[in-house]
Each structure stands twice: as structure tokens, then as C-alpha cells.
Design a protein around this motif. Structure first.
Motif, PDB file in Angstrom:
ATOM      1  N   VAL A  94       2.912  14.368  54.498  1.00 22.01           N
ATOM      2  CA  VAL A  94       2.346  14.146  55.644  1.00 22.01           C
ATOM      3  C   VAL A  94       3.223  13.462  56.980  1.00 22.01           C
ATOM      4  O   VAL A  94       4.132  12.744  56.098  1.00 22.01           O
ATOM      5  N   THR A  95       3.208  13.167  57.724  1.00 23.08           N
ATOM      6  CA  THR A  95       3.482  13.322  58.865  1.00 23.08           C
ATOM      7  C   THR A  95       2.776  12.137  59.554  1.00 23.08           C
ATOM      8  O   THR A  95       1.889  12.040  59.071  1.00 23.08           O
ATOM      9  N   ARG A  96       3.479  11.389  60.479  1.00 20.97           N
ATOM     10  CA  ARG A  96       2.607  10.459  61.434  1.00 20.97           C
ATOM     11  C   ARG A  96       1.618  11.029  61.683  1.00 20.97           C
ATOM     12  O   ARG A  96       0.676  10.888  62.367  1.00 20.97           O
TER      13      ARG A  96
ATOM     14  N   GLY B 146       4.448  11.714  51.986  1.00 21.76           N
ATOM     15  CA  GLY B 146       3.718  11.836  50.357  1.00 21.76           C
ATOM     16  C   GLY B 146       2.252  12.608  50.492  1.00 21.76           C
ATOM     17  O   GLY B 146       2.765  13.593  51.343  1.00 21.76           O
ATOM     18  N   ILE B 147       1.480  12.537  49.637  1.00 27.13           N
ATOM     19  CA  ILE B 147       0.493  13.032  49.505  1.00 27.13           C
ATOM     20  C   ILE B 147      -0.787  12.986  49.846  1.00 27.13           C
ATOM     21  O   ILE B 147      -1.243  11.338  48.688  1.00 27.13           O
ATOM     22  N   ALA B 148      -1.904  12.637  50.554  1.00 27.98           N
ATOM     23  CA  ALA B 148      -3.023  12.396  50.888  1.00 27.98           C
ATOM     24  C   ALA B 148      -4.092  13.301  50.282  1.00 27.98           C
ATOM     25  O   ALA B 148      -4.203  14.757  50.710  1.00 27.98           O
ATOM     26  N   ASP B 149      -4.787  12.446  49.460  1.00 27.48           N
ATOM     27  CA  ASP B 149      -5.777  13.778  49.108  1.00 27.48           C
ATOM     28  C   ASP B 149      -7.049  12.594  49.214  1.00 27.48           C
ATOM     29  O   ASP B 149      -8.100  11.456  49.328  1.00 27.48           O
ATOM     30  N   LEU B 150      -7.988  14.043  50.402  1.00 30.68           N
ATOM     31  CA  LEU B 150      -9.335  13.044  51.035  1.00 30.68           C
ATOM     32  C   LEU B 150     -10.489  13.578  50.620  1.00 30.68           C
ATOM     33  O   LEU B 150     -10.676  14.407  50.565  1.00 30.68           O
ATOM     34  N   ILE B 151     -11.226  12.708  49.848  1.00 33.50           N
ATOM     35  CA  ILE B 151     -12.008  13.313  49.181  1.00 33.50           C
ATOM     36  C   ILE B 151     -13.952  13.039  49.571  1.00 33.50           C
ATOM     37  O   ILE B 151     -13.598  11.701  50.118  1.00 33.50           O
ATOM     38  N   CYS B 152     -14.863  14.100  50.012  1.00 30.54           N
ATOM     39  CA  CYS B 152     -16.148  13.644  50.096  1.00 30.54           C
ATOM     40  C   CYS B 152     -17.379  13.898  48.589  1.00 30.54           C
ATOM     41  O   CYS B 152     -16.784  15.093  48.610  1.00 30.54           O
ATOM     42  N   VAL B 153     -18.042  13.173  49.095  1.00 31.56           N
ATOM     43  CA  VAL B 153     -18.899  13.665  47.762  1.00 31.56           C
ATOM     44  C   VAL B 153     -20.217  14.234  48.255  1.00 31.56           C
ATOM     45  O   VAL B 153     -20.778  13.249  49.389  1.00 31.56           O
ATOM     46  N   ALA B 154     -21.112  14.974  47.938  1.00 30.15           N
ATOM     47  CA  ALA B 154     -22.468  15.323  49.101  1.00 30.15           C
ATOM     48  C   ALA B 154     -23.192  15.037  47.494  1.00 30.15           C
ATOM     49  O   ALA B 154     -22.899  15.332  46.901  1.00 30.15           O
ATOM     50  N   ASP B 155     -24.616  14.200  48.622  1.00 27.71           N
ATOM     51  CA  ASP B 155     -25.673  14.451  47.783  1.00 27.71           C
ATOM     52  C   ASP B 155     -26.359  15.224  48.078  1.00 27.71           C
ATOM     53  O   ASP B 155     -27.984  15.349  49.063  1.00 27.71           O
ATOM     54  N   ALA B 156     -27.066  16.690  47.410  1.00 23.40           N
ATOM     55  CA  ALA B 156     -27.632  17.536  48.334  1.00 23.40           C
ATOM     56  C   ALA B 156     -28.450  18.626  46.331  1.00 23.40           C
ATOM     57  O   ALA B 156     -27.764  18.105  45.572  1.00 23.40           O
ATOM     58  N   ASN B 157     -29.191  19.142  46.841  1.00 24.31           N
ATOM     59  CA  ASN B 157     -30.470  20.535  46.489  1.00 24.31           C
ATOM     60  C   ASN B 157     -30.506  21.335  47.033  1.00 24.31           C
ATOM     61  O   ASN B 157     -31.120  20.628  48.064  1.00 24.31           O
ATOM     62  N   PRO B 158     -29.352  22.855  46.882  1.00 24.17           N
ATOM     63  CA  PRO B 158     -29.070  22.831  45.834  1.00 24.17           C
ATOM     64  C   PRO B 158     -27.371  22.664  46.040  1.00 24.17           C
ATOM     65  O   PRO B 158     -27.341  22.238  46.669  1.00 24.17           O
TER      66      PRO B 158
END
Length: 1199
Positions: free
Chosen positions: A745-747, A698-710
Motif C-alpha cells: 500500500v502507498t499513500r 503493508g497489505i490492506a484487506d477491505l471486506i464488504c458483506v451483502a444481505d441478498a437473496n439470491p
């Protein structure tokens, strides 16, 4: 007491029993009187005398002799007789403290006790051999019954002569021929004699002398203690005692000082019984000189003046005489005064009166003091000064009619001659002394003093005067005047209004006082200059002119704290004077144009929001608002207000960011402004979802969110944290989020991914995201997983392990011969363990039965994505399966590293053995792998650039497997030695056949001798064994025919039980390690004794510790001492052990009593079990322990 007493008793023709009675107690008829060791009956026939030896107090009683009645006479009893035992007194003693001292003149009660006497003792008291009278005695009870203590008392008055005399106590009674005596020595204290001072010649002594005074006091007990006192104060408490001379002595060493004059020096003697000290006193007269001689009075005089001088001599004994001298002339006009001084001495004062003239100047005045008692003389001298006035004074100065500009430097010089001392010159201006004039200078009899002036307005027509004076107190003078041009002396601005506000008109007046000649006035405010202003003039007595000017000014807030300048300009001098008036204009708060609208700061740093506001009055009340909430001082520890009203935010955080509004107010009005605080902070990263699940492919979506300025572009990066490289996928960023998309995706993609963000502020931040790849179960199906071995006798259990990998969770089910197992059956126990993606199901079969449980079990693993199956066969314990995938890993010039996959272990611990040979060798070498469970091993000790053939097989307690990969041979050539020359040929190992001729002959001889000895030993051993068996044959537990048959088959029943060919060469250099091939042996390896059950020890393969370094093979005879104890088998393989020096040999199959069938031995079948030390194989009996280790189907009995 202690003597022998005999009580006589005679009985004529006694017919009854005769015995003694003591105090009513019968002593018995025997003459030895048993029970009474000190008693016996003595005498001839008819005599029954009672003998008592070592008489004691207990024997003091009445005794009777009695004859008992008989058939022919009555009993008779003698008269009672009393035995009186005399006891002498013990040593007498005094009841008083014999160590205590007595005081002369006092009376003491003395008591002496004579203890434990019978009869009571007589006591007598003596003092120094003289019997004391008035002694009173009386008895009291002693320590035992019938014993008495005698007390004797007398009163004794002590005298000094009793000291050292003996006080004796005598005691005696009828038991003693001479008295016993106790004595004490009397210690009588009495006071000493009065003291005496020696070595004192007279009462007069000179100060500074050291006196050695001795004080002596005789007699006294104890000897006297001595002490010295001066004027009642103790100065010494040290003394010596002379016991032989019976006196005390004390020496006082004393340095005499004036303070000791008329001092009373005393020596006192006393001891512990003195009522008061005895003393002797002397008064000391000390002669001493005055400590100082002082000359007082004025030594300076004006010519013709009469002066009185005084000379003072401090206290002395006797007083001194004083004489005066001026130069060489004695002054006689003197007066003497004497008074009492310190330390009992007298002071002396001499006054002299004299009129001085100019000729006396510089002469020495001497005062001389003389002490007649000490012959002391001292002189005090001083120089006389006589003063007279100067003669002339004049000035060097500019002419009085020449004008001088203010600021001009002018020097005035004053001169003076004559006088003693030379004149002191003083400058005065208008009658007042000038302080800044430099010091005067001198030359011969003249002096001069300059006055340096920088002319000012005050110097115009001022009078400068020079006065010359000295200590003669007469002054002469000279003077001059100066004409000076100058600008206004003072400038002053006054305002008509006291309070100034913006928008009002201000009236200012400027007064320029005293300028010469007349000055013009000009006004300016900042860069603005006012040309026209009203002016008035006035003149003073010196000709200076005063000018007055007026200015009108319209006020604004910009005028606050500005200076209004008034300048008075003099055209003649081309210069002017000025002054200013600072404006204090009241206005409401106004924010500076430099007030920032935005402030940037990094998080955790200090942010300062300045407050740039001006107002008058300056008392401004400012309110700070953050996000419409008022900030209150003290509520937040991070907020700190500076003295200028600015806000300092310590350790600023992102919560402090935003709009700050400042409202300021004073008495004149209100004003406000706004400032934005922008807090920059480092990235903080979180995963939007963790873990992320995706199906395989399948297709894997890995998302990370940053809290930063700027938030900046390209601030994200992704990293795979696994060990193997994988394709990362596509990274995209949208504002504060980053997306990693992995397609197909593979193992291998499963694992941790790290998202890192960095916006240039602080350190980078990371977060790990777990990617979980879901796939259907995959069971482990290697050979070691497809078989499980266990004895089928119903006494052991077997565990069948099914291990699968898969996500999500896997559920297991078991079948036996295709039928689903009922896990409720107590014979089956199942346990599932999960470790990450691995799931293990263990099926435990309790009390395995060969009939019921030797079968194929199927394990099914299922999850939502699919299932997998593996068949596991439960079999009997057997030899291991061959390893597989035998391959070459690496090699060097002297080693080769090999790797393989283990096969099924046959149900017990297995080990691996590597066989190899080089291409020119006819024999093999073997090395056992250690540790036992290793699947990689390095063979060392190889030759460079040599080809070797390698094989590997497995062994366990039952037997060994075929060689790996269907007996495949792995050929490997070692590398060249590092640093060797290219043309040097590889070293070929020497074949055993290439030994020198003489070595071959030696080996042949030795082998022959050893073979002969072994044959002889075998012959003798067999004969001895037969004799032992014949002796045991009477038991008859085993049939001889069966025994011989089994003995005969014990060697041939196992044919070629291992894989070593009999023709292979023997590695004799490794003779103490590996098992010995016994397939071709014709005789038993076990040597038995009829007197013990010991046999040669066969090591179990599980106890074997293999060598790590094989040695080259060679053919050797067994006659060498290393193998002298081995059985005669020239084709056996011998190895060297690493850990122990014992010998290992291949075991042979035991003679098993199988009923009615023969066991067919095959090459890959089980190997014979090891016989432990202490067990014998004689006869057909089978070792129970050894049989229990065999496979069930080979045991000869059914379940």
C-alpha cells in the motif's frame, strides 16, 4: 352697552390726590388710568370726570370720587353714583322643534325665550301677523349675573289653514328702539280629499282589452298617497304628486282577463294623518269566450246501435248556444244544460241521440258553439266509424295423417275476407291463444296470418284453430290437427339416499316421459358408460310411451360434483333426450395436485400463496402456520386473506419467507400441506470494518458483506472513488462476502473505496470503505514555510506555522536555537489544529524582540511511526524572496499561461510581476499578476508564431526580489493562428524605430516643447520652494546644513533600487499602471507647495490593481497630454491601469536620519516607502507612519 358714559367730578383747590373708586377699588390718580384701557379722567383744571368708553356689563356698579388728605386739607369723598348699563336681549328663540310638523285639530304649547337682557325683555307672539292672546311671561336668570331670560308661553290649536303661515316672536327692552324678531313657518298636516276614478266609460268590457284608469285625489298635506286594489288585494302603489295643483294622480294599466269578471276595483287615498283611507270602488263585468269546446261520447258504433254524444262548452259570459251536424244534416234530437262556471260565467252542455247505419261510416260529426255577447263561434269535429263482421275464413295446412318429426318447421296460414274493419285473426292451440304468431297482413278486403311452428311433442294430435273477429264482435273459425314423432318429453333422475358419502352404494332411478315411438335408456358417469340397466314401459292416450330405469353406483370422493347422465334414445328418430343428476358426495378436505410446494416473490411485491383444497361440506376451517406460529387475521396489516382462503402478503419482506403449513378441517375430517415462500430481495451491503487502517507498504484487506437473496457469483464490484488512478488489487468472493486485497500500500491508495453488489433484483447497493494509510509525519518545508518576518520593536507578535501530514495523530514540540521551548512562558502561545491527516501547530511569539527572538526555531512532528523536523527562521520584515519553479503551462496563438511557486513574502503582502520581450525587441514589457496571491497567470495580446522571453519576480511594500530561478529566462514560442495558411509568415511587430519620418519629426517637436515647459516649471517651483523654506527658517527646528545634505542624498542614496535598467525602452502605451523606475532620476519626484502640505500621491503597492492585458512597448516623449503631470525623466517606465486613472511612480528612499553611519543600498534591499497624500518630505523630519513600516534594523533606534 357699547356707549360712552361720563361721571362728572369737580374738586376746587384740591391739595391731595384725586382718584375714582369703583366698587371699592381705587382706579389710580393718573388721568390715563393705566390698567383700565377703556377708562380715563377728563376735564379742565379742577375737573376729574371719569370717561368710560364702550360700556360693558362689568361697568354696571357704584362709583365714588375722592380727594385724598394733604398737609393743608382733609380727604373728601363724593356721594356714590350707580352706573346702570342697559343690555338688549339676544335673538329670541322657540324651545320647540321648529322642523317638526303639526297635525290639524291638535293643540301645541309654544314657548319663546328672549335671552340675556337687562332689564328683562317684553315678549309678544304673533301668528300670520295677528297677535296671540293668553301669552304668559316670566323671567329667569340669564347666562351671566344681572342678565335675565324672559320666557313667554301660549297654547296654539293647529288648523289646516295654518299650513305655511309664520309664527313670530318679538322681544324688546329699554336698550332697544325696535324689537328683535324670530319667525318659524308652520307645517300643518291634514288629510286629503276622497279619490275619483276617470276614464271608465262603463262597467262592461271584453277580455283581452287593456284599460287605462286614472285616480285623482286633491288637497292634503302632505299630498295623498294613492293605491289600487282588486278584490281587496293591492295591485299598484305608484302615484304622481302635483305640488302646484295640490293633487295626487295614479294611472292603472290593466289587461282584462276572464278572471277579472265581477272584480271590485278600488282606488284609495291617504296620508300620514289620515285616520283611514278614503276610497272609490267599481265592479267590472268582463265578456269572455269559452276556453275549450269538447266533443265526448263514442264515435265508433256497431251497425244498428243507438249512440248518445255530448258537446261541452267551458265557462263563458254570456253563455253560448250549441248546434249539431252529421255530414250536411243537422241533428235536432238534442238536450241543453247550463250551469255556473269559472270566473262568474256559465257552462253549456248539449246531448244528442242517434242510431248509426253502415252508410254513416266515415261521415264528420260537428258541434258548433256561438257567443252572442262577443260574436264568437267555434266548431269541434270528429269522424264517425260504423262496424260490421267479416264474411269467410279458411286454412292452408299439412294433411292430418302424414307423420312429422319433432323439430320440423311447419307453416300454417289463415285467410279472411269482408268486414269493417277488416278481421283480426287469432291462432289458438287446444283452445289457448298462440302468442308467438307473426302479425297479419292485409290486401284489399282480405287479411292473412301465418303461424310458424317448430314441432315438439306437445304438437302431436294438437288442435290448431284460427278465429276471425273485428269490432262488430262476431267471430267465425277454421281448424286442423298434426301427427308428430318425438323423443322423451321430460327426463328425471331421483336418488333413494338423501346424504351421500364416499364408500356408500347409491341407487338412482331415471324416468323418460312421453316419447313417440318408444325410447331406450342408457346410463353414464363421466367417461364410464353403463350398458345394462333395468327398464319398464307405460303408454298414454296420445300413444306416447313412458320408460323407467334403475342404476346402482359405488361412491368415491372423485364422484363429488360429477354428473350422472341418463339418456333416452329413439331408434326411429335416431336421436334421444338426456338429463343428469349432480352428485354431492361428503368427504374430508383434499389438497389439489396443482397445489405448489414453493412460491417465489421479489421483496416489496405482493406474494399470493394459493389454497387449492376441495371438501364437502365446503365449510372448511383452515389454520395457517408460519415457522410454527399461527397466523391470526388482523394481527399483521400485510396479510390479507382472499375469499377462496388463499393468503395474500402485500409488500412482502424477507421476514415473511419460510415454511407455511396449512391445516384444513370440516365435518368429515382433517388434512394438511406445507408450502415454502422464497422472498427474493435486492442487495444490502455493509462494510465489515470501516475505516480500515494499514501501515505504508503493508497489505490492506477491505471486506464488504451483502444481505441478498439470491446470492449469485460475480455479484460484487469494487471502485476507487479518488481522482487519480491507482492499482485496485485483487477481488475475491466467498458466498455473501467480497474481499479486496491491496498489496504494498502507498499513500495514493488512501481514500474511499466503493463496494457495489447486484444480484439482479432491484437496484444495486453500495457501501463506501475508508482506507487509511498510516505513515510517519511529513512536514511542509517550502520557502514560504521556513521564514517568518516581524518587526522586532516589542510591539507586534509573530506566528510561526508548522504544518505536517501524517497518520496517526501527530504531536508537536518546538525548540529555539536547539533548546526546548517552555510553552508555559507567557511570551509563547501554541495552538494545534487537525484537519484530516493534516496537523497544524501555530507558535505565537508575543511582543517580538529583535534581540531575543530573531533566531531559528525548530518544529518537531512525531507519531508512532516516526518524526520529522523543520527549521523556521524569525527575521525582520524585508523584500520577498524570488519565486521558483517558473514553468510554461500552455499557450495559444496570442497567449501564454505560466506557473510558479511563490517564495517567502518578506513579512507582508507580495505580488508578482512578469517581464517579457519578443526576440526582435530591445525593450521589455511588464504585467502585474492579479489576483495578488495567484500562482498561475495568462499573458495575452501576443503575436502568433513569435518567440518571447519570460521572467518573473516578487514585490512587496519594502522592495522586490531577484527574478525566479537565479534570473533564468523562459523562452516560449506562440502557436500559429487557427485557420491561417501554412506559408503565411508570422507577423512581426513593428519596432518603434520604424516609425515614419513625419511622425518622428512631430514627436521630436512635441517632446522638445514639453521639456522646455517642464524645465521652466521646475525652475519656478524651486524658487518658490526656497522662498517658502526661508520663511519657515525662523523656526529653526532643523539645521540647514543637515537639511541640504539630506536633500542632496535623497536621490543618490538609493542606487539602482529596482531591477529595470535605465537603457530599457519605455512602454508608454501602459502609462497608467505599474510603478515608474526612479533609479536614474536626478531630482525629487515630489513637488511641494509652501501653502499646503499636499504632494503628489505615491500609491502603496498593496493598493495597486494591475492590468490584465499588457500592451506593446514603444518609446514616446513625455510631452503627450497623458503624462504631462509626470516628472521629467525620459527613461521612466509608464504603464496603463485597468481600474483607476491615477499615475503610479516608483518611490525613492526617504532621507533617514541614521546616527553616525551610512546606509548602504543594495539592489535587492528594501525599496522606499510610499508617502501618503497630505505628508511632506521637506526637511530632515521623518514621517512616523512611514518609519513604522520599515524593518526594525533600518529604523535607527534600538529595542
Amino acid at each position: 352697552m357699547g356707549a360712552t358714559a361720563v361721571l362728572k367730578c369737580e374738586v376746587l383747590r384740591a391739595s391731595g390726590t384725586v382718584q375714582w373708586v369703583k366698587d371699592g377699588l381705587l382706579l389710580g390718580p393718573q388721568r390715563s388710568l393705566p390698567g383700565f384701557p377703556r377708562y380715563s379722567m377728563i376735564g379742565k383744571r379742577g375737573q376729574y370726570h371719569l370717561r368710560i368708553e364702550n360700556a360693558q356689563l362689568e361697568d354696571d356698579t357704584f362709583y365714588e370720587c375722592q380727594a385724598g388728605q394733604s398737609d393743608i386739607s382733609d380727604g373728601i369723598i363724593s356721594d356714590a353714583v350707580w352706573l346702570n348699563v342697559l343690555i338688549p336681549p339676544s335673538n329670541p328663540y322657540f324651545t320647540m322643534d321648529v322642523t317638526a310638523f303639526w297635525v290639524a285639530g291638535e293643540s301645541y304649547d309654544v314657548t319663546c325665550v328672549a335671552p340675556d337682557a337687562k332689564p328683562e325683555a317684553e315678549v309678544f307672539l304673533y301668528k300670520d301677523g295677528v297677535k296671540l292672546t293668553g301669552v304668559k311671561s316670566f323671567p329667569v336668570s340669564g347666562s351671566k349675573d344681572k342678565l335675565l331670560n324672559t320666557h313667554a308661553e301660549v297654547t296654539v290649536t293647529a288648523v289646516s289653514s295654518d299650513n305655511g303661515r309664520l309664527l313670530a316672536c318679538y322681544a324688546k327692552n329699554a336698550a332697544l328702539s325696535k324689537p328683535v324678531v324670530t319667525t318659524v313657518t308652520m307645517n300643518v298636516y291634514y288629510p286629503p280629499d276622497a279619490p275619483l276614478i276617470v276614464n271608465l266609460d262603463g262597467d262592461e268590457v271584453r277580455a283581452g282589452r287593456t284599460l287605462m284608469l286614472e285616480c285623482v285625489s286633491g288637497s292634503g298635506n302632505p299630498l295623498a298617497a294613492l293605491r289600487w286594489t282588486k278584490n281587496g288585494e293591492i295591485v299598484s302603489t305608484t302615484w304622481e304628486e302635483d305640488e302646484f295643483a295640490r293633487k295626487s294622480r295614479s294611472v292603472l294599466k290593466m289587461l282584462m282577463t276572464p278572471a277579472d269578471n265581477q272584480a271590485e276595483l278600488s282606488c284609495e287615498s291617504f296620508n300620514v294623518v289620515s285616520l283611514s283611507p278614503l276610497s272609490i270602488t267599481h265592479k267590472i263585468n268582463v265578456f269572455f269566450d269559452p276556453e275549450e269546446l269538447t266533443l265526448s261520447g263514442s264515435l265508433e258504433a256497431i251497425e244498428g246501435q243507438e249512440v248518445v254524444l255530448s258537446c261541452y262548452a267551458a265557462s263563458s259570459n254570456p253563455p253560448v248556444d250549441i248546434r249539431w251536424w252529421l255530414g250536411y244534416k243537422e241533428l235536432n234530437n238534442t238536450v241543453f244544460i247550463r250551469e255556473e262556471g269559472d270566473n262568474g260565467g256559465m257552462t253549456t252542455v248539449s246531448n244528442v241521440t242517434h242510431r248509426f247505419s253502415r252508410e254513416d261510416n266515415g261521415l264528420m260529426l260537428n258541434c258548433e258553439a256561438f257567443n252572442k255577447g262577443t260574436r264568437f263561434s267555434k266548431i269541434e269535429a270528429a269522424k264517425i266509424s260504423v262496424y260490421y263482421p267479416p264474411q269467410k275464413v279458411w286454412l292452408d295446412a299439412p294433411a292430418q295423417d302424414v307423420p312429422l318429426h319433432a323439430g320440423t318447421k311447419v307453416t300454417l296460414i289463415c285467410h279472411s275476407t269482408g268486414g269493417n274493419p277488416t278481421a283480426t285473426l287469432t291462432w289458438l292451440k287446444n283452445g289457448k291463444a298462440v302468442a308467438h304468431a307473426p302479425k297479419q297482413t292485409s290486401s284489399d278486403m282480405a287479411v292473412a296470418r301465418e303461424l310458424h311452428l317448430v314441432l315438439t311433442a306437445s304438437d302431436n294430435m294438437a288442435t290448431y284453430r284460427c278465429d276471425a273477429t273485428n269490432k262488430a264482435k262476431k267471430t267465425i273459425s277454421a281448424h286442423t290437427k298434426l301427427l308428430v314423432y318425438f323423443t322423451a318429453v321430460s327426463m328425471k333422475i331421483t336418488a333413494q339416499q338423501e346424504v351421500l358419502r364416499q364408500g356408500e352404494v347409491l341407487t338412482l332411478e331415471c324416468l323418460a316421459e312421453s316419447s313417440n315411438p318408444t325410447a331406450n335408456i342408457f346410463w353414464s358417469v363421466g367417461a364410464v358408460r353403463f350398458q345394462k340397466a333395468e327398464q319398464t314401459h307405460s303408454k298414454d292416450e296420445s300413444g306416447a310411451v313412458t320408460v323407467n330405469s334403475t342404476l346402482l353406483l359405488n361412491l368415491t370422493s372423485q364422484h363429488h360434483k360429477q354428473n350422472v347422465i341418463c339418456q333416452a334414445y329413439n331408434p326411429v328418430l335416431e336421436e334421444g333426450a338426456n338429463t343428469y343428476y349432480q352428485l354431492n358426495v361428503l368427504h374430508p378436505p383434499e389438497f389439489s395436485s396443482a397445489q405448489p410446494a414453493q412460491i417465489q416473490v421479489e421483496e416489496d411485491e405482493m406474494a399470493t400463496i394459493p389454497l387449492l383444497v376441495s371438501a364437502n361440506p365446503e365449510v372448511v376451517s383452515c389454520v395457517w402456520l408460519h415457522r410454527r406460529e399461527t397466523l391470526v387475521k388482523g394481527d399483521n396489516l400485510h396479510h390479507h386473506w382472499l375469499e377462496d382462503g388463499s393468503l395474500e402478503i402485500r409488500n412482502a419482506t424477507r421476514r415473511d419467507a419460510g415454511l407455511y403449513t396449512i391445516k384444513c378441517e370440516n365435518e368429515e375430517g382433517v388434512s394438511q400441506t406445507a408450502i415454502t415462500l422464497d422472498v427474493l430481495y435486492a442487495c444490502g451491503v455493509t462494510a465489515e470494518k470501516d475505516p480500515v487502517f494499514v501501515n505504508l507498504g503493508g497489505i490492506a484487506d477491505l471486506i464488504c458483506v451483502a444481505d441478498a437473496n439470491p446470492i449469485i457469483s460475480a455479484m460484487f464490484s469494487w471502485k476507487w472513488l479518488g481522482e487519480e488512478e491507482v492499482e485496485m488489487g485483487e477481488e475475491t468472493q466467498e458466498d455473501e462476502s467480497s474481499l479486496l486485497t491491496i498489496s504494498n500500500v502507498t499513500r495514493a491508495h488512501a481514500g474511499l473505496y466503493q463496494c457495489t453488489a447486484n444480484n439482479g433484483i432491484g437496484l444495486s447497493a453500495s457501501v463506501n470503505v475508508q482506507l487509511v494509510v498510516q505513515f510517519k509525519p511529513e512536514l511542509q518545508k517550502g520557502p514560504q514555510w521556513r521564514k517568518v518576518a516581524s518587526r522586532g520593536d516589542g510591539t507586534t507578535s509573530a506566528e510561526l506555522v508548522c504544518r505536517a501530514e501524517g497518520i496517526p495523530r501527530i504531536d508537536f514540540s518546538w525548540e529555539k536555537k536547539g533548546v526546548l521551548l517552555d510553552l508555559a512562558n507567557p511570551r509563547y502561545e501554541e495552538k494545534t489544529v487537525r484537519e484530516g491527516s493534516f496537523h497544524t501547530s501555530t507558535l505565537r511569539v508575543v511582543n517580538v524582540s529583535a534581540v531575543l527572538d530573531y533566531a531559528v526555531f525548530s518544529c518537531y512532528a512525531r507519531n508512532s511511526l516516526g518524526e520529522d523536523k523543520v527549521d523556521i527562521q524569525l527575521v525582520s520584515t524585508n523584500h520577498p524572496d524570488p519565486p521558483s519553479m517558473f514553468r510554461h503551462v500552455s499557450s495559444s496563438h496570442d497567449s501564454v499561461t505560466l506557473e510558479w511557486i511563490p517564495g517567502f513574502n518578506g513579512g507582508s503582502q507580495q505580488k508578482f510581476r512578469i517581464r517579457y520581450q519578443w526576440d526582435q525587441s530591445l525593450s521589455f514589457q511588464y504585467v502585474d499578476v492579479f489576483p495578488l496571491d495567484a500562482t498561475t497567470f495568462t499573458v495575452t495580446g501576443l503575436q502568433p508564431v513569435t518567440s518571447y522571453n519570460f521572467s518573473i519576480n516578487a514585490l512587496n511594500a519594502i522592495g522586490e526580489s531577484d527574478y525566479a530561478d537565479n534570473n533564468a529566462i523562459l523562452t516560449i514560442t506562440t502557436m500559429d493562428r487557427p485557420g491561417s495558411e501554412e506559408d503565411s509568415p508570422p507577423e512581426v511587430p513593428q519596432s518603434p524605430s520604424e516609425l515614419p519620418t513625419y511622425m518622428t519629426a512631430i514627436f521630436t517637436f512635441v517632446i522638445g516643447v514639453v521639456l522646455a515647459l517642464n524645465l521652466l516649471g521646475c525652475f519656478l517651483g524651486l524658487r518658490w520652494k526656497r522662498k517658502c523654506e526661508q520663511r519657515r527658517a525662523g523656526g529653526g527646528s532643523v539645521v540647514d546644513g543637515q537639511k541640504s545634505e539630506l536633500d542632496g542624498s535623497s536621490q543618490s542614496s538609493v542606487r539602482n533600487s529596482n531591477k529595470y535598467e535605465s537603457g530599457e525602452k519605455i512602454n508608454t502605451a501602459a502609462q497608467r499602471t505599474l510603478l515608474i523606475d526612479s533609479g536614474s532620476e536626478t531630482e525629487s519626484h515630489v513637488y511641494e507647495s509652501c501653502t499646503t502640505e499636499d504632494s503628489h500621491y505615491y500609491y502603496h503597492p498593496t493598493e495597486y490593481r494591475p492590468t490584465l492585458r499588457p500592451l506593446p512597448e514603444e518609446r514616446r516623449g513625455l510631452g503627450v497630454h497623458h503624462v504631462a503631470h509626470l516628472p521629467v525623466n525620459p527613461d521612466s517606465h509608464v504603464y496603463e491601469d485597468v481600474t483607476e486613472a491615477g499615475v503610479y511612480r516608483d518611490t525613492v528612499a526617504p532621507a533617514l536620519p541614521f546616527p553616525n553611519h551610512e546606509l548602504t543600498q543594495q539592489r535587492s534591499d528594501w525599496r522606499s516607502m510610499t508617502y501618503r497624500q497630505g505628508f511632506s518630505r521637506a526637511g530632515p523630519s521623518v514621517d512616523v507612519q512611514a518609519q513604522s513600516d520599515l524593518p526594525f534594523e533600518l529604523r535607527g533606534e534600538l529595542v
